[in-house]
Design an enzyme around this catalytic site. Sequence first.
Site, mmCIF file in Angstrom:
data_model
loop_
_atom_site.group_PDB
_atom_site.id
_atom_site.type_symbol
_atom_site.label_atom_id
_atom_site.label_comp_id
_atom_site.label_asym_id
_atom_site.label_seq_id
_atom_site.Cartn_x
_atom_site.Cartn_y
_atom_site.Cartn_z
ATOM 1 N N HIS A 147 0.822 -1.221 0.000
ATOM 2 C CA HIS A 147 0.000 0.000 0.000
ATOM 3 C C HIS A 147 0.859 1.277 0.000
ATOM 4 O O HIS A 147 0.617 2.217 -0.768
ATOM 5 C CB HIS A 147 -0.893 0.023 1.244
ATOM 6 C CG HIS A 147 -1.730 -1.202 1.409
ATOM 7 N ND1 HIS A 147 -2.879 -1.415 0.697
ATOM 8 C CD2 HIS A 147 -1.568 -2.302 2.203
ATOM 9 C CE1 HIS A 147 -3.416 -2.571 1.055
ATOM 10 N NE2 HIS A 147 -2.639 -3.136 1.956
HETATM 11 C C1 BDR Z 1 -1.888 0.584 5.754
HETATM 12 O O1 BDR Z 1 -1.909 -0.027 7.035
HETATM 13 C C2 BDR Z 1 -0.629 -0.483 7.380
HETATM 14 O O2 BDR Z 1 -0.681 -1.764 7.911
HETATM 15 C C3 BDR Z 1 0.217 -0.408 6.131
HETATM 16 O O3 BDR Z 1 1.550 -0.068 6.460
HETATM 17 C C4 BDR Z 1 -0.438 0.670 5.324
HETATM 18 O O4 BDR Z 1 0.062 1.951 5.644
HETATM 19 C C5 BDR Z 1 -2.769 -0.220 4.824
HETATM 20 O O5 BDR Z 1 -4.068 -0.256 5.321
#
Ligand code: BDR
Length: 314
Positions: free
Chosen positions: A239
């Site tokens: 992400h």
């Molecule tokens: C986001 O949540 C975290 O676990 C990841 O690093 C990312 O920023 C995705 O939902």
Amino acid sequence: MVRKLVIDCDPGIDDAVALCMGLFDPRIEVLAITAVGGNVPASVASRNVQTIVAHLDPPRYPRLGAGSPPDDAPPSDARHIHGEDGLGNSGFSSSQLQNQHPSDKVICDAVRSAPESVTILCLGPLTNVARAFQRDPGLPALVDRLIMMGGSVDGVGNITPAAEFNMHYDPVSARAVFQSATTKTLVPLDVTRQVAFSLGLIEELPSELSRAGVFLRRVLPHYFRAAHQSLAQETISLHDAVALVAAVNPEMFEADYMAGDVESSGDLTRGATVFDQRPNREWRMNMEVVHTIDVEAVANTIVRNLQYAGQCTC
Ligand code: BDR
Ligand code: CA
């Protein structure tokens, strides 16, 4: 034009991948990396930021900021995905925390050092940005753009049925930032989860002859295992790496202005993002929200940037 960036993050494996990309990208000048609690507690995120920078040893060292917990953190984080140490239990997170300024102060200093020219890329909960805006009420108008990974427009969350992780962790801060008078772009789950990497990614990483290669090859396998064990998925979503691409390659993303807010409490809906999409919308549009991405181009850019980080760290 080189873009001045503050990266606010909670490493976290996908945060760490984004840092690998950002620290060597010639189109970016990373002024500061500020840690925030999220995937791991704030103290661990702060140590990880320092560990990652020290291990990668980039040509220009950014200032580092230390995070501290939000007022109302949820009882759980994301160590089940990112490992107890946040870096895939890779054994990297061992350096002593140096004396760092608080993240919100580092953000204020960075923006004030180049008014209207600094992008803040938020890869974790919005605790630090909300605090920076409280510390310096003139700051929102001086930020060039805030790019936030988080939320979901279709209402499907990842940490709860309704909420995306970063919003759920500190919804009060997210709400304050959404309502602030800053130019904002949201890169929500709807688009980041479209860029899925299979195990073949490992073969495309830089070799272990480079510092970036050593780091990525130790950290990423855990993320694949966790996706398999906790989420029953054979692919991973990076992400935060997608959000970094949005900062440097905006032409790969299409966004529309929307009116968004965050539910700050609720047994079922804490951290859910809500958008007024009624035909007779009453809320004011307050951010650009990415709805379409060139999946292939973004995936290729992530791989290319990681390979470049490898070349720079041989
Ligand atoms: C986001 O949540 C975290 O676990 C990841 O690093 C990312 O920023 C995705 O939902
Ligand atoms: Ca993150």
